[in-house]
Design a protein around this motif. Structure first.
Motif, PDB file in Angstrom:
ATOM      1  N   HIS A   4      38.557  50.858  38.388  1.00 25.96           N
ATOM      2  CA  HIS A   4      38.518  50.397  39.776  1.00 25.96           C
ATOM      3  C   HIS A   4      39.604  49.341  39.944  1.00 25.96           C
ATOM      4  N   ASN A   5      40.165  49.257  41.134  1.00 28.10           N
ATOM      5  CA  ASN A   5      41.222  48.279  41.411  1.00 28.10           C
ATOM      6  C   ASN A   5      40.771  46.840  41.177  1.00 28.10           C
ATOM      7  N   ILE A   6      39.510  46.593  41.341  1.00 31.75           N
ATOM      8  CA  ILE A   6      39.011  45.230  41.164  1.00 31.75           C
ATOM      9  C   ILE A   6      39.227  44.731  39.733  1.00 31.75           C
ATOM     10  N   PHE A   7      39.202  45.649  38.776  1.00 28.34           N
ATOM     11  CA  PHE A   7      39.392  45.249  37.384  1.00 28.34           C
ATOM     12  C   PHE A   7      40.814  44.748  37.144  1.00 28.34           C
ATOM     13  N   LYS A   8      41.788  45.350  37.823  1.00 31.02           N
ATOM     14  CA  LYS A   8      43.177  44.893  37.702  1.00 31.02           C
ATOM     15  C   LYS A   8      43.319  43.469  38.215  1.00 31.02           C
ATOM     16  N   LEU A   9      42.694  43.194  39.343  1.00 28.71           N
ATOM     17  CA  LEU A   9      42.758  41.844  39.920  1.00 28.71           C
ATOM     18  C   LEU A   9      42.039  40.827  39.038  1.00 28.71           C
ATOM     19  N   LEU A  10      40.812  41.119  38.673  1.00 34.39           N
ATOM     20  CA  LEU A  10      40.039  40.179  37.872  1.00 34.39           C
ATOM     21  C   LEU A  10      40.644  39.969  36.489  1.00 34.39           C
ATOM     22  N   GLY A  11      41.308  40.975  35.970  1.00 37.55           N
ATOM     23  CA  GLY A  11      41.943  40.868  34.658  1.00 37.55           C
ATOM     24  C   GLY A  11      43.047  39.828  34.618  1.00 37.55           C
ATOM     25  N   GLN A  12      43.583  39.482  35.770  1.00 35.40           N
ATOM     26  CA  GLN A  12      44.651  38.480  35.845  1.00 35.40           C
ATOM     27  C   GLN A  12      44.116  37.071  36.080  1.00 35.40           C
ATOM     28  N   PHE A  13      42.825  36.938  36.303  1.00 41.61           N
ATOM     29  CA  PHE A  13      42.219  35.636  36.550  1.00 41.61           C
ATOM     30  C   PHE A  13      41.999  34.884  35.241  1.00 41.61           C
ATOM     31  N   SER A  14      42.203  33.579  35.300  1.00 38.93           N
ATOM     32  CA  SER A  14      41.858  32.717  34.169  1.00 38.93           C
ATOM     33  C   SER A  14      40.356  32.422  34.249  1.00 38.93           C
ATOM     34  N   LYS A  15      39.825  31.844  33.187  1.00 40.70           N
ATOM     35  CA  LYS A  15      38.393  31.494  33.209  1.00 40.70           C
ATOM     36  C   LYS A  15      38.068  30.505  34.328  1.00 40.70           C
ATOM     37  N   PRO A  16      38.885  29.452  34.568  1.00 41.61           N
ATOM     38  CA  PRO A  16      38.584  28.554  35.696  1.00 41.61           C
ATOM     39  C   PRO A  16      38.638  29.270  37.055  1.00 41.61           C
ATOM     40  N   GLU A  17      39.542  30.223  37.203  1.00 44.19           N
ATOM     41  CA  GLU A  17      39.623  30.978  38.457  1.00 44.19           C
ATOM     42  C   GLU A  17      38.386  31.860  38.638  1.00 44.19           C
ATOM     43  N   LEU A  18      37.925  32.456  37.544  1.00 42.75           N
ATOM     44  CA  LEU A  18      36.708  33.268  37.621  1.00 42.75           C
ATOM     45  C   LEU A  18      35.503  32.409  37.974  1.00 42.75           C
ATOM     46  N   LYS A  19      35.452  31.198  37.420  1.00 45.43           N
ATOM     47  CA  LYS A  19      34.353  30.281  37.735  1.00 45.43           C
ATOM     48  C   LYS A  19      34.410  29.894  39.215  1.00 45.43           C
ATOM     49  N   ALA A  20      35.609  29.652  39.732  1.00 46.85           N
ATOM     50  CA  ALA A  20      35.762  29.318  41.152  1.00 46.85           C
ATOM     51  C   ALA A  20      35.312  30.492  42.021  1.00 46.85           C
ATOM     52  N   PHE A  21      35.645  31.713  41.605  1.00 45.48           N
ATOM     53  CA  PHE A  21      35.207  32.892  42.364  1.00 45.48           C
ATOM     54  C   PHE A  21      33.689  33.032  42.304  1.00 45.48           C
ATOM     55  N   GLU A  22      33.115  32.746  41.155  1.00 43.03           N
ATOM     56  CA  GLU A  22      31.653  32.797  41.035  1.00 43.03           C
ATOM     57  C   GLU A  22      31.007  31.784  41.982  1.00 43.03           C
ATOM     58  N   ASN A  23      31.581  30.590  42.067  1.00 41.61           N
ATOM     59  CA  ASN A  23      31.071  29.586  43.005  1.00 41.61           C
ATOM     60  C   ASN A  23      31.214  30.062  44.448  1.00 41.61           C
ATOM     61  N   PHE A  24      32.311  30.732  44.749  1.00 41.30           N
ATOM     62  CA  PHE A  24      32.540  31.308  46.065  1.00 41.30           C
ATOM     63  C   PHE A  24      31.430  32.316  46.390  1.00 41.30           C
ATOM     64  N   LEU A  25      31.079  33.145  45.403  1.00 37.47           N
ATOM     65  CA  LEU A  25      30.025  34.139  45.599  1.00 37.47           C
ATOM     66  C   LEU A  25      28.652  33.497  45.781  1.00 37.47           C
TER      67      LEU A  25
END
Length: 107
Positions: A4-25
């Motif tokens: 899925h295209n989402i995996f390409k996007l998330l694969g480029q995120f750093s751990k702090p960026e993923l944490k920020a996205f989790e907070n966004f969610l």
């Protein structure tokens, strides 16, 4: 393996960026679906490659709705919702960094 295209996007995120996205969610202003949050948490377990054989539509569906039978359309809807929120997150992050754009929008 599920692609899925989402995996390409998330694969480029750093751990702090993923944490920020989790907070966004976690924000009910942006995300009203607990299932989308659970979907992200399950997907996040495969970061950064997202190429594990265990990562399948059926696996994700079972983790999100353990009592329900797999329906492709349900998972597609959730993936679409997650992708939409990811795009909103990227827009918000870009606006945070650009003072000029913020001022233009405030006008």
């Amino acid at each position: 393996m599920f692609r899925h295209n989402i995996f390409k996007l998330l694969g480029q995120f750093s751990k702090p960026e993923l944490k920020a996205f989790e907070n966004f969610l976690d924000s009910p202003y942006h995300n009203k679906s607990k299932k989308i949050k659970r979907l992200f948490i399950e997907i996040y377990k495969f970061h950064p490659q997202y190429s594990h054989q265990k990562l399948t539509k059926e696996y994700l569906s079972k983790k999100i709705n353990p009592l329900l039978k797999y329906h492709d359309s349900t998972l597609r809807d959730l993936m679409s919702g997650l992708l939409k929120l990811l795009k909103e997150f990227l827009i918000n992050e870009a606006l945070k960094k650009d003072r000029t754009e913020k001022d233009v929008f405030l006008l």
